[in-house]
Scaffold this active site. Structure first.
Site, PDB file in Angstrom:
ATOM      1  N   GLU A 169      55.133  27.270  63.799  1.00  0.00           N
ATOM      2  CA  GLU A 169      55.030  27.790  62.438  1.00  0.00           C
ATOM      3  C   GLU A 169      56.139  27.194  61.596  1.00  0.00           C
ATOM      4  OE1 GLU A 169      54.331  29.124  59.015  1.00  0.00           O
ATOM      5  OE2 GLU A 169      52.899  29.722  60.583  1.00  0.00           O
ATOM      6  N   HIS A 183      34.129  67.771  54.140  1.00  0.00           N
ATOM      7  CA  HIS A 183      34.230  68.149  52.726  1.00  0.00           C
ATOM      8  C   HIS A 183      35.602  68.767  52.469  1.00  0.00           C
ATOM      9  CE1 HIS A 183      33.127  70.011  48.867  1.00  0.00           C
ATOM     10  NE2 HIS A 183      33.719  71.111  49.328  1.00  0.00           N
ATOM     11  N   GLY A 215      54.929  35.404  61.100  1.00  0.00           N
ATOM     12  CA  GLY A 215      53.892  36.420  60.962  1.00  0.00           C
ATOM     13  C   GLY A 215      52.787  36.050  60.001  1.00  0.00           C
ATOM     14  N   GLY A 216      52.933  34.918  59.297  1.00  0.00           N
ATOM     15  CA  GLY A 216      51.873  34.460  58.422  1.00  0.00           C
ATOM     16  C   GLY A 216      52.057  34.834  56.964  1.00  0.00           C
TER      17      GLY A 216
END
Length: 463
Positions: A39, A448, A44-45
């Protein structure tokens, strides 16, 4: 005489540590493989560093600010003067991102992964040279997960005027008094909504007659009304043709002859694949005319033993889509046959959400797409205000809409606009994946009061 660097062999080479790449690297390492992951920029991108995570962190701050200013509606006094503290906002964003980066660094230090910070260039099939240490790495299996970067439109004077990309703006060096946003797609709309809530005077420039041109016209109109209520000025059907800086402001000259003047300019006009400068041709990997890696439905490239995933492989530009790519490739490496649907992108339906206020979430076909395909459909639509939970939240904006096959009654797609739309869309996704009819979904006793309950009200409208 210079000795060529020795080649180190691995079981798997991952080039690019985005969602698909890092997931596959960690998965294979846990199974005893020897994995190299290279990388060059973001641990981590892109997502956790300069995209999804920091932007949604800031969206969260904007929403809290808006809520504080309207607390009186809920019987809470004393927060009417809430404001943004820029230094604290920046620290909050950097704290979230920093913690996630640190967690990834810890994970990448696990046994079996050789995490290499540097730039990789292919020197042959399944073999790369790493610029940081002049080493060469080879493996019988390669995953290319290069990602994309913000596009930089060639508008005369734009970049000389100091325009921002969607990455630049996240540095939060200042909150400008005014901001012009070029591009009214998902990124532009999110930033327009966020920055307007922060108190910035925003002008959103759309080259199309409306914002979000991929969405139904009524969905775009709903978001346009919400943005304008937040103070955003929308310029429709005009392109930015040039820019010039004069003192503290930039003037954008538009194709309709008008001019937009703002303290800052954000270019949000799409993204470009990071496939240049890596010598993919030496690896036997083809790219298309736009630079995206050519893959088949199994995410295999034109080179043997080489897969590509994520944005740069033409996958829809969402982190969850890249994570899906990982699973498809993982199953192939696990020996699952190519005739199994879990090894293919064929028929895959990717949901997405726009984190504006209100949110827009979408999956499958919208009404316009169904009509363009000549499908026989029924369309269900109700206002979000009809949902009891929306009433308790005092968030009536938006609508719920679904497209249903008129013959089979199966759900073909949905567009949801309103509170928690990004969460509610998952229920529609599961129903579609399970092949449920709309009657089967509405028959379920949904809790609900929740926004998910609105799906029952939506499909009741078809009777």
């Amino acid at each position: 005489m210079t000795t060529a660097p020795a080649t180190e062999n691995f079981d798997l080479l991952v080039v690019g540590g985005g969602k698909a790449g890092k997931s596959l690297a960690m998965d294979r390492a846990k199974r005893g493989w020897k994995v190299a992951m290279v990388e060059r920029r973001f641990v981590g991108g892109t997502c956790i560093n300069v995209a999804c995570i920091p932007t949604k962190t800031l969206v969260g701050s904007a929403r809290r600010l808006a809520e504080a200013r309207t607390d009186a509606d809920f019987g809470v006094a004393g927060t009417e003067g809430a404001r943004i503290d820029l230094a604290s906002l920046r620290a909050h964003k950097e704290g979230v991102v920093g913690a996630m980066v640190a967690a990834h660094e810890k994970m990448f230090a696990a046994p079996g992964i050789d995490f290499i910070r540097g730039s990789a260039r292919f020197v042959g099939e399944r073999t790369v040279n790493i610029t940081t240490d002049d080493g060469t790495i080879s493996a019988p299996r390669v995953l290319i997960n290069l990602g994309t970067r913000p596009a930089r439109p060639a508008i005369p004077g734009l970049w000389e005027s100091g325009a921002w990309t969607s990455e630049d703006i996240l540095r939060l060096e200042s909150l400008p008094q005014s901001l012009a946003i070029i591009g009214a797609g998902y990124i532009g709309v999110e930033f327009a909504s966020m920055m307007a809530t922060f108190g910035v005077a925003v002008t959103l420039v759309s080259s199309s007659p409306r914002i979000l041109p991929r969405e139904d016209a009524d969905a775009a109109a709903e978001l346009e009304a919400a943005l304008e209520a937040q103070g955003v000025t929308i310029v429709r059907g005009a392109r930015a043709e040039s820019a010039s800086r004069d003192g503290s402001t930039t003037a954008l000259t538009l194709s309709d002859g008008t001019t937009v003047v703002a303290e800052a300019v954000l270019a949000a006009v799409g993204r470009t694949p990071n496939t240049d400068g890596i010598d993919l041709e030496l690896a036997g990997v083809d790219v298309d005319e736009r630079g995206f890696i050519a893959v088949d439905s199994h995410l295999r490239t034109t080179a043997e033993g080489t897969w590509a995933a994520g944005d740069a492989a033409g996958t829809p530009m969402f982190t969850h889509a890249s994570w899906s790519d990982f699973r498809i490739i993982r199953n192939q490496l696990d020996g699952v046959g190519l005739d199994d649907p879990t090894t293919s992108t064929a028929g895959r339906t990717i949901p997405y959400a726009v984190f504006s206020t209100p949110e827009l979430a979408r999956i499958g076909l919208n009404e316009a797409e169904a009509a363009a395909q000549g499908l026989d459909v029924r369309v269900a639509k109700i206002p979000t205000a009809a949902v009891p939970r929306a009433k308790t939240l005092r968030s009536p904006a938006g609508f719920l809409k679904a497209v249903v096959d008129a013959r089979t009654h199966r759900i073909l797609g949905a567009t949801l606009i309103g509170e928690h739309a990004s969460e509610t869309i998952t229920a529609v996704q599961v129903a579609m994946a399970g092949g449920l009819t709309y009657e089967q979904l509405r028959f379920l006793p949904i809790a609900h009061p929740t926004m998910g309950e609105g799906l029952q009200i939506l499909f009741d409208s078809l009777d």
